[in-house]
Write a protein that holds these residues in place. Structure first.
Motif, PDB file in Angstrom:
ATOM      1  N   ASP A 238      84.489  10.924  52.598  1.00  0.00           N
ATOM      2  CA  ASP A 238      84.282  12.140  53.383  1.00  0.00           C
ATOM      3  C   ASP A 238      84.197  11.833  54.876  1.00  0.00           C
ATOM      4  O   ASP A 238      84.611  12.641  55.708  1.00  0.00           O
ATOM      5  CB  ASP A 238      82.998  12.842  52.932  1.00  0.00           C
ATOM      6  N   VAL A 239      83.647  10.678  55.203  1.00  0.00           N
ATOM      7  CA  VAL A 239      83.470  10.325  56.609  1.00  0.00           C
ATOM      8  C   VAL A 239      83.553   8.818  56.783  1.00  0.00           C
ATOM      9  O   VAL A 239      83.110   8.049  55.918  1.00  0.00           O
ATOM     10  CB  VAL A 239      82.121  10.858  57.146  1.00  0.00           C
ATOM     11  N   ALA A 240      84.142   8.408  57.903  1.00  0.00           N
ATOM     12  CA  ALA A 240      84.183   6.992  58.272  1.00  0.00           C
ATOM     13  C   ALA A 240      83.485   6.815  59.615  1.00  0.00           C
ATOM     14  O   ALA A 240      83.705   7.601  60.546  1.00  0.00           O
ATOM     15  CB  ALA A 240      85.626   6.502  58.363  1.00  0.00           C
ATOM     16  N   ILE A 241      82.632   5.816  59.695  1.00  0.00           N
ATOM     17  CA  ILE A 241      81.949   5.477  60.948  1.00  0.00           C
ATOM     18  C   ILE A 241      82.630   4.235  61.505  1.00  0.00           C
ATOM     19  O   ILE A 241      82.605   3.166  60.872  1.00  0.00           O
ATOM     20  CB  ILE A 241      80.455   5.208  60.705  1.00  0.00           C
ATOM     21  N   ILE A 242      83.247   4.375  62.666  1.00  0.00           N
ATOM     22  CA  ILE A 242      84.026   3.265  63.235  1.00  0.00           C
ATOM     23  C   ILE A 242      83.473   2.884  64.600  1.00  0.00           C
ATOM     24  O   ILE A 242      83.617   3.626  65.573  1.00  0.00           O
ATOM     25  CB  ILE A 242      85.515   3.630  63.354  1.00  0.00           C
ATOM     26  N   ASP A 243      82.813   1.738  64.663  1.00  0.00           N
ATOM     27  CA  ASP A 243      82.373   1.162  65.930  1.00  0.00           C
ATOM     28  C   ASP A 243      83.486   0.224  66.376  1.00  0.00           C
ATOM     29  O   ASP A 243      83.673  -0.855  65.809  1.00  0.00           O
ATOM     30  CB  ASP A 243      81.050   0.411  65.726  1.00  0.00           C
ATOM     31  N   MET A 244      84.259   0.658  67.378  1.00  0.00           N
ATOM     32  CA  MET A 244      85.438  -0.092  67.789  1.00  0.00           C
ATOM     33  C   MET A 244      85.101  -1.540  68.165  1.00  0.00           C
ATOM     34  O   MET A 244      84.191  -1.776  68.961  1.00  0.00           O
ATOM     35  CB  MET A 244      86.101   0.593  68.983  1.00  0.00           C
ATOM     36  N   PRO A 245      85.818  -2.513  67.591  1.00  0.00           N
ATOM     37  CA  PRO A 245      85.545  -3.923  67.910  1.00  0.00           C
ATOM     38  C   PRO A 245      85.792  -4.208  69.388  1.00  0.00           C
ATOM     39  O   PRO A 245      86.832  -3.848  69.935  1.00  0.00           O
ATOM     40  CB  PRO A 245      86.554  -4.678  67.039  1.00  0.00           C
ATOM     41  N   TYR A 246      84.801  -4.832  70.046  1.00  0.00           N
ATOM     42  CA  TYR A 246      84.982  -5.106  71.467  1.00  0.00           C
ATOM     43  C   TYR A 246      84.315  -6.408  71.920  1.00  0.00           C
ATOM     44  O   TYR A 246      84.388  -6.768  73.090  1.00  0.00           O
ATOM     45  CB  TYR A 246      84.408  -3.964  72.317  1.00  0.00           C
ATOM     46  N   ASN A 247      83.651  -7.130  71.003  1.00  0.00           N
ATOM     47  CA  ASN A 247      82.975  -8.342  71.467  1.00  0.00           C
ATOM     48  C   ASN A 247      83.953  -9.510  71.609  1.00  0.00           C
ATOM     49  O   ASN A 247      85.141  -9.392  71.339  1.00  0.00           O
ATOM     50  CB  ASN A 247      81.801  -8.718  70.541  1.00  0.00           C
ATOM     51  N   LEU A 248      83.441 -10.621  72.021  1.00  0.00           N
ATOM     52  CA  LEU A 248      84.269 -11.775  72.358  1.00  0.00           C
ATOM     53  C   LEU A 248      85.129 -12.236  71.193  1.00  0.00           C
ATOM     54  O   LEU A 248      86.252 -12.697  71.372  1.00  0.00           O
ATOM     55  CB  LEU A 248      83.357 -12.931  72.814  1.00  0.00           C
ATOM     56  N   TYR A 249      84.624 -12.083  69.963  1.00  0.00           N
ATOM     57  CA  TYR A 249      85.310 -12.642  68.799  1.00  0.00           C
ATOM     58  C   TYR A 249      86.258 -11.657  68.125  1.00  0.00           C
ATOM     59  O   TYR A 249      87.212 -12.067  67.477  1.00  0.00           O
ATOM     60  CB  TYR A 249      84.272 -13.134  67.780  1.00  0.00           C
ATOM     61  N   THR A 250      85.994 -10.371  68.271  1.00  0.00           N
ATOM     62  CA  THR A 250      86.809  -9.401  67.546  1.00  0.00           C
ATOM     63  C   THR A 250      87.318  -8.283  68.459  1.00  0.00           C
ATOM     64  O   THR A 250      87.525  -7.159  68.025  1.00  0.00           O
ATOM     65  CB  THR A 250      85.992  -8.768  66.400  1.00  0.00           C
ATOM     66  N   HIS A 251      87.522  -8.569  69.727  1.00  0.00           N
ATOM     67  CA  HIS A 251      87.999  -7.533  70.648  1.00  0.00           C
ATOM     68  C   HIS A 251      89.374  -7.035  70.200  1.00  0.00           C
ATOM     69  O   HIS A 251      90.290  -7.815  69.957  1.00  0.00           O
ATOM     70  CB  HIS A 251      88.093  -8.071  72.072  1.00  0.00           C
ATOM     71  N   ALA A 252      89.485  -5.720  70.115  1.00  0.00           N
ATOM     72  CA  ALA A 252      90.741  -5.117  69.670  1.00  0.00           C
ATOM     73  C   ALA A 252      91.563  -4.660  70.873  1.00  0.00           C
ATOM     74  O   ALA A 252      91.033  -4.065  71.812  1.00  0.00           O
ATOM     75  CB  ALA A 252      90.450  -3.926  68.756  1.00  0.00           C
ATOM     76  N   THR A 253      92.843  -4.945  70.843  1.00  0.00           N
ATOM     77  CA  THR A 253      93.756  -4.463  71.878  1.00  0.00           C
ATOM     78  C   THR A 253      93.964  -2.961  71.685  1.00  0.00           C
ATOM     79  O   THR A 253      93.649  -2.412  70.617  1.00  0.00           O
ATOM     80  CB  THR A 253      95.101  -5.182  71.781  1.00  0.00           C
ATOM     81  N   PRO A 254      94.508  -2.254  72.685  1.00  0.00           N
ATOM     82  CA  PRO A 254      94.791  -0.823  72.513  1.00  0.00           C
ATOM     83  C   PRO A 254      95.658  -0.536  71.282  1.00  0.00           C
ATOM     84  O   PRO A 254      95.409   0.435  70.561  1.00  0.00           O
ATOM     85  CB  PRO A 254      95.511  -0.460  73.811  1.00  0.00           C
ATOM     86  N   ASP A 255      96.667  -1.377  71.039  1.00  0.00           N
ATOM     87  CA  ASP A 255      97.506  -1.177  69.857  1.00  0.00           C
ATOM     88  C   ASP A 255      96.707  -1.331  68.574  1.00  0.00           C
ATOM     89  O   ASP A 255      96.888  -0.573  67.603  1.00  0.00           O
ATOM     90  CB  ASP A 255      98.683  -2.160  69.860  1.00  0.00           C
ATOM     91  N   GLU A 256      95.807  -2.324  68.550  1.00  0.00           N
ATOM     92  CA  GLU A 256      94.979  -2.545  67.359  1.00  0.00           C
ATOM     93  C   GLU A 256      93.975  -1.404  67.170  1.00  0.00           C
ATOM     94  O   GLU A 256      93.695  -0.990  66.041  1.00  0.00           O
ATOM     95  CB  GLU A 256      94.256  -3.885  67.472  1.00  0.00           C
ATOM     96  N   GLN A 257      93.440  -0.891  68.274  1.00  0.00           N
ATOM     97  CA  GLN A 257      92.543   0.260  68.188  1.00  0.00           C
ATOM     98  C   GLN A 257      93.269   1.474  67.601  1.00  0.00           C
ATOM     99  O   GLN A 257      92.724   2.193  66.753  1.00  0.00           O
ATOM    100  CB  GLN A 257      91.990   0.611  69.574  1.00  0.00           C
ATOM    101  N   GLN A 258      94.489   1.680  68.058  1.00  0.00           N
ATOM    102  CA  GLN A 258      95.269   2.796  67.550  1.00  0.00           C
ATOM    103  C   GLN A 258      95.540   2.637  66.058  1.00  0.00           C
ATOM    104  O   GLN A 258      95.479   3.612  65.297  1.00  0.00           O
ATOM    105  CB  GLN A 258      96.601   2.894  68.313  1.00  0.00           C
ATOM    106  N   GLU A 259      95.825   1.403  65.646  1.00  0.00           N
ATOM    107  CA  GLU A 259      96.065   1.150  64.227  1.00  0.00           C
ATOM    108  C   GLU A 259      94.821   1.443  63.392  1.00  0.00           C
ATOM    109  O   GLU A 259      94.913   2.018  62.300  1.00  0.00           O
ATOM    110  CB  GLU A 259      96.504  -0.302  64.023  1.00  0.00           C
ATOM    111  N   ILE A 260      93.661   1.047  63.888  1.00  0.00           N
ATOM    112  CA  ILE A 260      92.416   1.301  63.163  1.00  0.00           C
ATOM    113  C   ILE A 260      92.232   2.795  62.938  1.00  0.00           C
ATOM    114  O   ILE A 260      91.948   3.253  61.830  1.00  0.00           O
ATOM    115  CB  ILE A 260      91.208   0.717  63.937  1.00  0.00           C
TER     116      ILE A 260
END
Length: 332
Positions: free
Chosen positions: A246-268
């Motif tokens: 019913d719902v997804a909680i997404i805390d966008m990865p942004y720390n040193l080890y799992t930083h997501a690029t804009p393309d990866e954020q869009q994919e998520i």
């Protein structure tokens, strides 16, 4: 004897730091459909006050009156039998001027009401605590329940990251995402060390976690077990999710080890479309355009502050039908 039958109304008092106001108001709107500057909310919805990191206390209304004399007249009909009781007049900041009462008058009113109720008063360990509150030009009397800061106990985790959400913010986020847990299935597909999972699970929310990093998956499982909770945390990318939520909680990865690029954020975000009708997104960047491109619309939002560090919290609803539904994927 007056029967102690609840009217179906509740009064909640709130406390928050000015930096937390935006987040608190978003949680208020999720719970009650509106927010309030008065730091008091009157509602027909009964919520355990310990769910919220901002609710101080709750009064479940038993009767109301135009003034204290009206309350005293009704309280005189209450017979507690062998049950002990006490009456408190909560300290409330933010009431309208006409509803404010000074300290000495509060204590006097407590004594007056306690005196007319039939029963044994016990200020230290009562079986029942009653609360009295003026609000909106009326006076309300009912059973009193104080909030417990459960989130505070979750601050000391065996596994922690400096960039993780605070437990207070995580608890509010879980409430905003799932204000009414009954029948709702939730997922945190980028769960990290499980800060949101711990808060959600401790409130009885049906939620599972997932992450692509095996180290944080282990950390999340350890944190959940540390607090005596039970919850599933899977290892894998969001693209592999095949169940419906019913719902997804997404805390966008942004720390040193799992930083997501804009393309990866869009994919998520785009991968969430087939399995979630609603998103609660936490981001440090403006991503409204990505939300829209993924097939969702932002319906509410706030800024959560931690010193100079700002996070944007977005409540999003699915606005387009996925090209292929999860059930179809399973069949394939």
């Amino acid at each position: 004897m007056k029967q102690l039958t609840p009217t179906g109304e509740f009064l909640y008092t709130y406390a928050y730091h000015q930096d937390e106001k935006d987040l608190c108001f978003l949680e208020m709107r999720a719970f009650f459909g509106a927010d309030s500057e008065e730091k008091v909310v009157k509602s027909t919805r009964g919520i355990d006050p310990s769910r919220s990191p901002f609710i101080k206390e709750r009064i479940e209304v038993l009767f109301e009156g135009a003034d204290v004399a009206d309350i005293l007249e009704q309280a005189a009909q209450v017979n507690m039998g062998s049950a002990t009781f006490k009456v408190i007049f909560p300290k409330i900041n933010g009431l309208a001027f006409e509803d404010t009462v000074d300290y000495a008058e509060k204590r006097d009113i407590e004594r007056q009401i306690g005196f007319v109720i039939t029963g044994k008063a016990d200020v230290h360990n009562p079986a029942v605590t009653f609360g009295l509150m003026p609000f909106g030009g009326r006076w309300y009397f009912g059973t009193y329940l104080q909030s417990e800061s459960v989130w505070f106990k979750h601050q000391q985790k065996p596994r922690e990251y400096s960039t993780a959400l605070s437990t207070k913010v995580a608890r509010a986020i879980a409430n905003i995402a799932v204000p009414e847990p009954a029948g709702v299935k939730a997922i945190d597909p980028c769960c990290g060390i499980g800060t949101v999972l711990v808060e959600a699970l401790s409130m009885g929310i049906d939620i599972v976690g997932r992450d692509i990093n095996p180290l944080v998956v282990d950390g999340s499982r350890e944190n959940i077990a540390h607090f005596g909770l039970t919850g599933r945390v899977d290892l894998g990318p969001i693209a592999d999710i095949r169940q419906q939520y019913d719902v997804a909680i997404i805390d966008m990865p942004y720390n040193l080890y799992t930083h997501a690029t804009p393309d990866e954020q869009q994919e998520i975000l785009s991968h969430a479309l087939p399995f979630a009708e609603k998103l609660l997104v936490v981001t440090i960047e403006s991503i409204d355009h990505m939300i829209e491109e993924a097939g969702f619309t932002v319906t509410d939002r706030c800024i959560a502050k931690k010193g100079l560090f700002l996070r944007e919290i977005l409540v999003c609803e699915r606005t387009i039908k996925p090209a292929i539904l999860v059930e179809e994927l399973i069949e394939v």
